[in-house]
Design a protein around this motif. Structure first.
Motif, PDB file in Angstrom:
ATOM      1  N   LEU A  13     -25.716  -8.430  21.972  1.00 32.60           N
ATOM      2  CA  LEU A  13     -26.179  -9.608  21.244  1.00 32.60           C
ATOM      3  C   LEU A  13     -24.977 -10.397  20.742  1.00 32.60           C
ATOM      4  N   GLU A  14     -24.955 -11.673  21.084  1.00 32.52           N
ATOM      5  CA  GLU A  14     -23.795 -12.509  20.767  1.00 32.52           C
ATOM      6  C   GLU A  14     -24.192 -13.557  19.726  1.00 32.52           C
ATOM      7  N   TYR A  15     -23.397 -13.667  18.681  1.00 30.96           N
ATOM      8  CA  TYR A  15     -23.625 -14.656  17.631  1.00 30.96           C
ATOM      9  C   TYR A  15     -22.563 -15.743  17.747  1.00 30.96           C
ATOM     10  N   ALA A  16     -23.011 -16.998  17.641  1.00 25.70           N
ATOM     11  CA  ALA A  16     -22.114 -18.133  17.882  1.00 25.70           C
ATOM     12  C   ALA A  16     -21.719 -18.817  16.573  1.00 25.70           C
ATOM     13  N   PRO A  17     -20.462 -18.688  16.159  1.00 22.93           N
ATOM     14  CA  PRO A  17     -19.991 -19.418  14.973  1.00 22.93           C
ATOM     15  C   PRO A  17     -19.985 -20.919  15.244  1.00 22.93           C
ATOM     16  N   LYS A  18     -20.071 -21.696  14.161  1.00 24.05           N
ATOM     17  CA  LYS A  18     -20.003 -23.153  14.306  1.00 24.05           C
ATOM     18  C   LYS A  18     -18.587 -23.536  14.735  1.00 24.05           C
ATOM     19  N   ILE A  19     -18.485 -24.137  15.904  1.00 18.07           N
ATOM     20  CA  ILE A  19     -17.185 -24.442  16.490  1.00 18.07           C
ATOM     21  C   ILE A  19     -16.358 -25.348  15.579  1.00 18.07           C
ATOM     22  N   VAL A  20     -16.987 -26.354  15.009  1.00 21.39           N
ATOM     23  CA  VAL A  20     -16.257 -27.297  14.157  1.00 21.39           C
ATOM     24  C   VAL A  20     -15.653 -26.570  12.952  1.00 21.39           C
ATOM     25  N   THR A  21     -16.412 -25.675  12.366  1.00 19.58           N
ATOM     26  CA  THR A  21     -15.950 -24.951  11.180  1.00 19.58           C
ATOM     27  C   THR A  21     -14.859 -23.947  11.513  1.00 19.58           C
ATOM     28  N   PHE A  22     -15.029 -23.255  12.632  1.00 14.07           N
ATOM     29  CA  PHE A  22     -14.124 -22.155  12.964  1.00 14.07           C
ATOM     30  C   PHE A  22     -13.179 -22.507  14.108  1.00 14.07           C
ATOM     31  N   SER A  23     -12.684 -23.748  14.094  1.00 15.03           N
ATOM     32  CA  SER A  23     -11.800 -24.207  15.174  1.00 15.03           C
ATOM     33  C   SER A  23     -10.335 -23.896  14.913  1.00 15.03           C
ATOM     34  N   SER A  24      -9.968 -23.629  13.661  1.00 10.68           N
ATOM     35  CA  SER A  24      -8.568 -23.318  13.349  1.00 10.68           C
ATOM     36  C   SER A  24      -8.544 -22.228  12.284  1.00 10.68           C
ATOM     37  N   VAL A  25      -8.682 -20.990  12.739  1.00 11.23           N
ATOM     38  CA  VAL A  25      -8.811 -19.856  11.833  1.00 11.23           C
ATOM     39  C   VAL A  25      -7.549 -18.997  11.896  1.00 11.23           C
ATOM     40  N   SER A  26      -6.854 -18.890  10.794  1.00 12.86           N
ATOM     41  CA  SER A  26      -5.703 -17.987  10.733  1.00 12.86           C
ATOM     42  C   SER A  26      -6.079 -16.678  10.042  1.00 12.86           C
ATOM     43  N   HIS A  27      -7.181 -16.710   9.295  1.00  9.43           N
ATOM     44  CA  HIS A  27      -7.655 -15.518   8.597  1.00  9.43           C
ATOM     45  C   HIS A  27      -9.185 -15.563   8.555  1.00  9.43           C
ATOM     46  N   LEU A  28      -9.812 -14.466   8.946  1.00  9.07           N
ATOM     47  CA  LEU A  28     -11.278 -14.384   8.953  1.00  9.07           C
ATOM     48  C   LEU A  28     -11.720 -13.245   8.038  1.00  9.07           C
ATOM     49  N   THR A  29     -12.655 -13.541   7.147  1.00 13.01           N
ATOM     50  CA  THR A  29     -13.251 -12.506   6.308  1.00 13.01           C
ATOM     51  C   THR A  29     -14.690 -12.293   6.752  1.00 13.01           C
ATOM     52  N   MET A  30     -15.030 -11.032   7.018  1.00 10.85           N
ATOM     53  CA  MET A  30     -16.393 -10.666   7.418  1.00 10.85           C
ATOM     54  C   MET A  30     -16.981  -9.773   6.328  1.00 10.85           C
ATOM     55  N   HIS A  31     -18.045 -10.258   5.710  1.00  6.79           N
ATOM     56  CA  HIS A  31     -18.705  -9.501   4.638  1.00  6.79           C
ATOM     57  C   HIS A  31     -20.085  -9.062   5.125  1.00  6.79           C
ATOM     58  N   PHE A  32     -20.303  -7.746   5.129  1.00 13.15           N
ATOM     59  CA  PHE A  32     -21.610  -7.186   5.482  1.00 13.15           C
ATOM     60  C   PHE A  32     -22.257  -6.703   4.188  1.00 13.15           C
ATOM     61  N   PRO A  33     -23.160  -7.515   3.598  1.00  9.42           N
ATOM     62  CA  PRO A  33     -23.692  -7.189   2.276  1.00  9.42           C
ATOM     63  C   PRO A  33     -24.835  -6.178   2.291  1.00  9.42           C
ATOM     64  N   SER A  34     -25.461  -5.989   3.463  1.00 12.66           N
ATOM     65  CA  SER A  34     -26.664  -5.152   3.477  1.00 12.66           C
ATOM     66  C   SER A  34     -26.899  -4.559   4.865  1.00 12.66           C
ATOM     67  N   ASN A  35     -27.774  -3.537   4.901  1.00  9.11           N
ATOM     68  CA  ASN A  35     -28.227  -2.979   6.171  1.00  9.11           C
ATOM     69  C   ASN A  35     -29.752  -2.930   6.167  1.00  9.11           C
ATOM     70  N   PHE A  36     -30.333  -2.125   7.037  1.00  7.66           N
ATOM     71  CA  PHE A  36     -31.795  -2.125   7.154  1.00  7.66           C
ATOM     72  C   PHE A  36     -32.471  -1.086   6.259  1.00  7.66           C
ATOM     73  N   ASN A  82      -3.385 -19.131  15.393  1.00  9.71           N
ATOM     74  CA  ASN A  82      -4.614 -19.852  15.072  1.00  9.71           C
ATOM     75  C   ASN A  82      -5.679 -19.559  16.124  1.00  9.71           C
ATOM     76  N   VAL A  83      -6.893 -19.341  15.669  1.00  6.61           N
ATOM     77  CA  VAL A  83      -7.988 -18.951  16.557  1.00  6.61           C
ATOM     78  C   VAL A  83      -9.118 -19.970  16.492  1.00  6.61           C
ATOM     79  N   LYS A  84      -9.639 -20.309  17.647  1.00  5.62           N
ATOM     80  CA  LYS A  84     -10.892 -21.062  17.727  1.00  5.62           C
ATOM     81  C   LYS A  84     -11.973 -20.028  18.046  1.00  5.62           C
ATOM     82  N   LEU A  85     -12.736 -19.655  17.024  1.00  9.36           N
ATOM     83  CA  LEU A  85     -13.697 -18.557  17.147  1.00  9.36           C
ATOM     84  C   LEU A  85     -14.980 -19.037  17.811  1.00  9.36           C
ATOM     85  N   LYS A  86     -15.381 -18.360  18.895  1.00  6.46           N
ATOM     86  CA  LYS A  86     -16.535 -18.819  19.675  1.00  6.46           C
ATOM     87  C   LYS A  86     -17.672 -17.812  19.771  1.00  6.46           C
TER      88      LYS A  86
END
Length: 205
Positions: A131-154, A79-83
């Motif tokens: 550049l560091e992006y901060a996930p919401k701690i409350v939401t991502f406090s117990s993560v066993s699986h993370l999905t990252m979707h990159f829908p677009s670029n520049f 389990n991960v607390k993503l920061k």
């Protein structure tokens, strides 16, 4: 959507070794079961999760295939607390422009990304990995699986990513707790049955 990022003055230059030490969650990814959808080279997506000190290396990267979208399904070994998240690409239109995060939704596909994400980041071009992006701690406090979707670029036809850094706290999964509770519950039921039988037999005597 709100996003947070820091310019290099604080984290990057103040104590880079400490920041690098914090970005060590790549060690806790279940690489055998991780997948990247729409990658142009099979297995390339796994290689962008690497040590922080290798974030500027350009020899290994993932590039999208038929369009600009990329989707990472990332199972952790606990389990991960993503920061924190860092996304490094090149200073071109191939840099992803948006990141959508989903928590604990294994095996997502592009058919599922119509679901409301748990958080969205508007990304800035970052070729230095500072550049560091901060996930919401409350939401991502117990993560066993993370999905990252990159829908677009520049604006490019394909998206390139050289490095994805994940910062947070890892703890072992507590899978055994459920088994123990179930096991302990069974004898209690049997005890009640035995007492019930004893009562009946005494009544007959």
């Amino acid at each position: 959507m709100p996003h947070s990022h820091c310019h290099g003055e604080h984290d990057d230059h103040a104590n880079p070794s400490e920041l690098g030490f914090q970005y060590n969650l790549f060690e806790k990814i279940d690489k055998d079961n991780m997948e990247c959808l729409n990658e142009s080279v099979d297995g390339a997506g796994k290689k962008v999760f690497k040590p922080w000190e290798k974030r500027l290396e350009r020899s290994e990267y993932v590039e999208s295939d038929v369009d600009e979208e990329l989707l990472f399904n990332i199972p952790f070994t606990g389990n991960v607390k993503l920061k924190g998240i860092i996304i490094a690409s090149e200073d071109t239109d191939a840099h992803p422009s948006k990141l959508r995060l989903y928590k604990n939704r294994p095996n997502m596909t592009f058919d599922n990304v119509t679901l409301e994400p748990d958080q969205v980041f508007e990304l800035h071009k970052d070729s230095e990995g500072i550049l560091e992006y901060a996930p919401k701690i409350v939401t991502f406090s117990s993560v066993s699986h993370l999905t990252m979707h990159f829908p677009s670029n520049f604006g490019a036809e394909n998206t390139k990513i050289y490095y994805i850094g994940l910062k947070g706290e890892w703890s072992p999964a507590h899978r055994h707790g459920v088994t123990i509770c179930t096991y302990e519950a069974r004898p209690n039921v049997d005890d009640h049955k035995l007492k019930h039988l004893d009562t009946v037999s005494r009544a007959i005597d």
